[in-house]
Design an enzyme around this catalytic site. Structure first.
Site, PDB file in Angstrom:
ATOM      1  N   LYS A  54     -42.336  -3.640  10.760  1.00 39.37           N
ATOM      2  CA  LYS A  54     -41.871  -2.530   9.909  1.00 39.37           C
ATOM      3  C   LYS A  54     -40.667  -2.965   9.080  1.00 39.37           C
ATOM      4  O   LYS A  54     -40.585  -2.687   7.881  1.00 39.37           O
ATOM      5  CB  LYS A  54     -41.524  -1.314  10.783  1.00 39.37           C
ATOM      6  CG  LYS A  54     -42.763  -0.663  11.394  1.00 39.37           C
ATOM      7  CD  LYS A  54     -42.466   0.381  12.470  1.00 39.37           C
ATOM      8  CE  LYS A  54     -43.776   0.850  13.113  1.00 39.37           C
ATOM      9  NZ  LYS A  54     -43.605   1.826  14.190  1.00 39.37           N
ATOM     10  N   GLN A  98     -38.691   3.965  17.715  1.00 47.86           N
ATOM     11  CA  GLN A  98     -39.923   3.358  18.221  1.00 47.86           C
ATOM     12  C   GLN A  98     -40.221   3.852  19.640  1.00 47.86           C
ATOM     13  O   GLN A  98     -39.338   3.876  20.502  1.00 47.86           O
ATOM     14  CB  GLN A  98     -39.792   1.824  18.192  1.00 47.86           C
ATOM     15  CG  GLN A  98     -41.059   1.075  18.566  1.00 47.86           C
ATOM     16  CD  GLN A  98     -42.178   1.213  17.528  1.00 47.86           C
ATOM     17  OE1 GLN A  98     -41.943   1.570  16.369  1.00 47.86           O
ATOM     18  NE2 GLN A  98     -43.400   0.921  17.928  1.00 47.86           N
ATOM     19  N   ASP A 121     -42.084   9.178  10.532  1.00 50.26           N
ATOM     20  CA  ASP A 121     -43.243   9.010  11.425  1.00 50.26           C
ATOM     21  C   ASP A 121     -44.172  10.218  11.325  1.00 50.26           C
ATOM     22  O   ASP A 121     -45.335  10.138  11.721  1.00 50.26           O
ATOM     23  CB  ASP A 121     -42.765   8.926  12.896  1.00 50.26           C
ATOM     24  CG  ASP A 121     -42.768   7.504  13.434  1.00 50.26           C
ATOM     25  OD1 ASP A 121     -43.618   6.705  13.007  1.00 50.26           O
ATOM     26  OD2 ASP A 121     -41.905   7.203  14.286  1.00 50.26           O
TER      27      ASP A 121
END
Ligand code: GUN
Length: 283
Positions: A54, A98, A121
């Site tokens: 990412k 995460q 997200d």
């Protein structure tokens, strides 16, 4: 019939290009580059690989990457404190924590602490609720990426029967909402479904996100269907496979995603697009 492969790497590359162009337009208009903070906790090897990917993709497309790291012994208060600082920082557009998090941390509390307009997200209940109400803002990356893959093969959605296998909060449920929004007649299957094979056999679009290799038998696939395999399983011999019996399904489907190289690259691509979109909310 041998299915046409849906090349997730190629579709992801085209999304990266859209993001690059969008950022160039921002800079030309005197606006700053979008910024994404990624919070990584502990030393789960898979999480390290995902987050590194990412961060490097951010740099490739022109997003400012702000890495934040904590040890596995971080407290809930420390993590929440960090989220609060990033929430308040006007130079930060997106915040990603995460998952999974260590057992002392309440992941729901952390997810809900992220400001909805920085939730790149698309996991926050506000953003899931907006999607349920057909008013999507920041959309869950993997389901959003699956829609993009389906659009890349001119999937019409309307009048088509879609079956989602797996009802997780992060993939199956928002996936069903996306397919419904796109106009497909949508069924969600899960561990209590009585006859999974019969449900899959009726589907024009099958999206499977369970994490069990071989769960979807190739002979269940309706001839001419489109199969999107979100599964990512490492076999004992080291091979990476999805949830669907690929070789048999490929002989029946019209379109199918490979594993790897199908859905995987799309999750990160849509994260980049969400971060660009979040930046526009903060101008
Ligand atoms: N863990 C595995 N996939 C994801 C993802 O897409 N986002 C976050 N935050 N954690 C993950």
């Amino acid at each position: 019939m041998t299915a046409q492969l849906i090349d997730g790497r190629a579709v992801a590359a085209s999304v990266h290009e859209r993001v690059r162009l969008g950022i160039a337009e921002r800079l030309a208009a005197g606006l700053r580059a979008p910024a994404l903070a990624t919070i990584l906790v502990g030393d789960d090897p898979a999480s390290h690989v995902y987050v590194r990917n990412k961060r490097t993709t951010c740099e490739k497309v022109g997003i400012r990457s702000v890495p934040v790291q904590f040890g596995a012994d971080v407290t809930q208060a420390e993590l929440i404190g960090q989220v609060d600082r990033l929430n308040a920082d006007p130079e930060i557009d997106g915040i990603l924590v995460q998952l999974p998090l260590p057992p002392q941390i309440d992941a729901t509390l952390v997810t809900e602490r992220i400001r909805a307009d920085k939730d790149v997200d698309g996991f926050h209940p506000y953003n899931i609720g907006r999607l349920a109400q057909r008013l999507p803002t920041l959309r869950s990356c993997t389901p959003y990426g699956v829609i993009e893959l389906l659009r890349s093969v001119q999937e019409p959605f309307k009048g088509r029967r879609a079956v989602v296998v797996g009802a997780s909060n992060h993939v199956g449920r928002p996936m069903a909402l996306e397919l419904l929004l796109a106009g497909a007649t949508t069924t969600v299957c899960h561990r209590f479904t009585a006859d999974l094979g019969a449900e899959v056999a009726r589907a024009d679009i099958v999206v499977v996100a369970v994490g069990k290799p071989g769960l979807i038998k190739g002979e269940w696939i309706k001839p001419g269907a489109t199969v999107i395999d979100v599964g990512m399983n490492r076999l004992a011999d080291g091979r990476l496979v999805g949830d669907c019996e690929f070789d048999v399904a490929r002989q029946r489907a019209a379109f199918i995603t490979p594993v790897p190289g199908g859905v995987g690259p799309m999750t990160v691509a849509m994260l980049m697009l969400n971060t660009l979109q979040a930046a526009a909310l903060h101008d």
